[in-house]
Enzyme design. Sequence first.
Site, PDB file in Angstrom:
ATOM      1  N   GLY A  93      -1.309   5.612  -2.499  1.00 12.26           N
ATOM      2  CA  GLY A  93      -0.698   5.947  -1.202  1.00 12.26           C
ATOM      3  C   GLY A  93      -1.555   5.632   0.004  1.00 12.26           C
ATOM      4  O   GLY A  93      -1.339   6.191   1.077  1.00 12.26           O
ATOM      5  N   SER A  94      -2.502   4.686  -0.148  1.00  9.94           N
ATOM      6  CA  SER A  94      -3.321   4.383   1.041  1.00  9.94           C
ATOM      7  C   SER A  94      -2.483   3.727   2.126  1.00  9.94           C
ATOM      8  O   SER A  94      -2.716   3.954   3.315  1.00  9.94           O
ATOM      9  CB  SER A  94      -4.539   3.529   0.672  1.00  9.94           C
ATOM     10  OG  SER A  94      -4.154   2.270   0.228  1.00  9.94           O
ATOM     11  N   ASN A  95      -1.482   2.932   1.743  1.00 10.59           N
ATOM     12  CA  ASN A  95      -0.603   2.358   2.770  1.00 10.59           C
ATOM     13  C   ASN A  95       0.243   3.434   3.437  1.00 10.59           C
ATOM     14  O   ASN A  95       0.446   3.404   4.650  1.00 10.59           O
ATOM     15  CB  ASN A  95       0.312   1.286   2.171  1.00 10.59           C
ATOM     16  CG  ASN A  95      -0.353  -0.057   2.109  1.00 10.59           C
ATOM     17  OD1 ASN A  95      -0.487  -0.744   3.117  1.00 10.59           O
ATOM     18  ND2 ASN A  95      -0.810  -0.430   0.914  1.00 10.59           N
TER      19      ASN A  95
ATOM     20  N   HIS B 123       4.133  -6.469  -0.934  1.00  4.25           N
ATOM     21  CA  HIS B 123       3.633  -6.967  -2.225  1.00  4.25           C
ATOM     22  C   HIS B 123       2.257  -7.599  -2.003  1.00  4.25           C
ATOM     23  O   HIS B 123       2.075  -8.360  -1.051  1.00  4.25           O
ATOM     24  CB  HIS B 123       4.621  -7.990  -2.800  1.00  4.25           C
ATOM     25  CG  HIS B 123       4.253  -8.418  -4.176  1.00  4.25           C
ATOM     26  ND1 HIS B 123       4.508  -7.638  -5.294  1.00  4.25           N
ATOM     27  CD2 HIS B 123       3.612  -9.522  -4.631  1.00  4.25           C
ATOM     28  CE1 HIS B 123       4.044  -8.251  -6.366  1.00  4.25           C
ATOM     29  NE2 HIS B 123       3.501  -9.392  -5.991  1.00  4.25           N
TER      30      HIS B 123
ATOM     31  N   ASN C  55       9.657  -4.018   1.378  1.00  3.75           N
ATOM     32  CA  ASN C  55       8.623  -3.789   0.375  1.00  3.75           C
ATOM     33  C   ASN C  55       7.381  -4.568   0.786  1.00  3.75           C
ATOM     34  O   ASN C  55       7.484  -5.602   1.444  1.00  3.75           O
ATOM     35  CB  ASN C  55       9.118  -4.296  -0.986  1.00  3.75           C
ATOM     36  CG  ASN C  55       8.082  -4.120  -2.089  1.00  3.75           C
ATOM     37  OD1 ASN C  55       7.497  -3.048  -2.248  1.00  3.75           O
ATOM     38  ND2 ASN C  55       7.836  -5.178  -2.853  1.00  3.75           N
TER      39      ASN C  55
ATOM     40  N   LEU D  74      12.604   0.001  -9.877  1.00  2.00           N
ATOM     41  CA  LEU D  74      13.573  -0.825  -9.154  1.00  2.00           C
ATOM     42  C   LEU D  74      14.359   0.069  -8.200  1.00  2.00           C
ATOM     43  O   LEU D  74      14.817   1.150  -8.593  1.00  2.00           O
ATOM     44  CB  LEU D  74      14.512  -1.490 -10.168  1.00  2.00           C
ATOM     45  CG  LEU D  74      15.431  -2.581  -9.629  1.00  2.00           C
ATOM     46  CD1 LEU D  74      14.617  -3.780  -9.117  1.00  2.00           C
ATOM     47  CD2 LEU D  74      16.405  -3.048 -10.702  1.00  2.00           C
TER      48      LEU D  74
ATOM     49  N   LYS E 153      23.641   9.514  -7.583  1.00  2.00           N
ATOM     50  CA  LYS E 153      23.871   8.899  -6.260  1.00  2.00           C
ATOM     51  C   LYS E 153      24.140   9.924  -5.162  1.00  2.00           C
ATOM     52  O   LYS E 153      23.485   9.922  -4.110  1.00  2.00           O
ATOM     53  CB  LYS E 153      25.044   7.917  -6.400  1.00  2.00           C
ATOM     54  CG  LYS E 153      25.453   7.189  -5.145  1.00  2.00           C
ATOM     55  CD  LYS E 153      26.533   6.144  -5.486  1.00  2.00           C
ATOM     56  CE  LYS E 153      26.969   5.332  -4.294  1.00  2.00           C
ATOM     57  NZ  LYS E 153      27.859   6.008  -3.366  1.00  2.00           N
TER      58      LYS E 153
HETATM   59  C1  GRF Z   1      -0.373  -2.229  -2.339  1.00  2.00           C
HETATM   60  O1  GRF Z   1      -1.311  -3.215  -2.566  1.00  2.00           O
HETATM   61  C2  GRF Z   1       1.016  -2.801  -2.152  1.00  2.00           C
HETATM   62  O2  GRF Z   1       1.012  -4.132  -1.748  1.00  2.00           O
HETATM   63  C3  GRF Z   1       1.603  -2.753  -3.532  1.00  2.00           C
HETATM   64  O3  GRF Z   1       1.036  -1.642  -4.150  1.00  2.00           O
HETATM   65  C4  GRF Z   1      -0.200  -1.328  -3.545  1.00  2.00           C
HETATM   66  C5  GRF Z   1      -0.143   0.116  -3.181  1.00  2.00           C
HETATM   67  O4  GRF Z   1      -1.388   0.586  -2.769  1.00  2.00           O
HETATM   68  N1  GRF Z   1       3.043  -2.786  -3.511  1.00  2.00           N
HETATM   69  P1  GRF Z   1      -1.495   2.027  -2.145  1.00  2.00           P
HETATM   70  O5  GRF Z   1      -0.845   2.999  -3.101  1.00  2.00           O
HETATM   71  O6  GRF Z   1      -0.787   1.983  -0.827  1.00  2.00           O
HETATM   72  O7  GRF Z   1      -2.962   2.283  -1.999  1.00  2.00           O
END
Ligand code: GRF
Length: 188
Positions: free
Chosen positions: A12-14, A105, A103, A88, A65
């Site tokens: 969850g760093s993002n 990636h 998303n 998914l 749903k």
């Molecule tokens: C990120 O690198 C993102 O691109 C991918 O999964 C990773 C998640 O990292 N989909 P974090 O959990 O946000 O640290």
Amino acid sequence: MKSLVVFASGSGSNAENLVQYFREHSSGIQVKACFCNQPEAGVIRRMHRLGIPTIVFNKSFINDKGSFEMALSLFQPDLIVLAGYLWLFPSYLVEKYRNKTINIHPALLPKFGGKGMYGDKVHQAVIDSAENKSGITIHYVNEQFDEGAVIKQVEIPVGTDDTVDSLKQKIHRLEFEHLPMVIEEMLR
Ligand code: GRF
């Protein structure tokens, strides 16, 4: 105030970066909630620390749903961000939030994507195939893993001395920089 809802399965760093970025920038955007399918995931602690409501769900809830749509609509998402979300995204949600779900990636799609390509496996595959570049792809979510239209890609060079860890760090830095900006542009 525009509402962001994050889906995450891992560290969850993002997700944390998005919460902090939009707290520090007066862009009229707020992370309203996090949905997590993994009860042990680090993202749950991070969101708790930041005071972001987190809904931990299982397969039967997301497959229901009516109930799940209702739970999600409580947060009135203007945009849904999958940030390390490994299941998914169900087709009924793709349909309801089409062009409102993105998303991130950690590679340059269409290479190194698809079911099972996540986390360290992606970076390992990039290194194993001796690619001289990698990067990030931010794309719309459709009914297939990693196949929706690309919104933005950013490249970085991969050196012969790069490892999974060094690549992961570089990619995370790119993600932290570009994901919030893409979201701001989309919601402007
Ligand atoms: C990120 O690198 C993102 O691109 C991918 O999964 C990773 C998640 O990292 N989909 P974090 O959990 O946000 O640290």
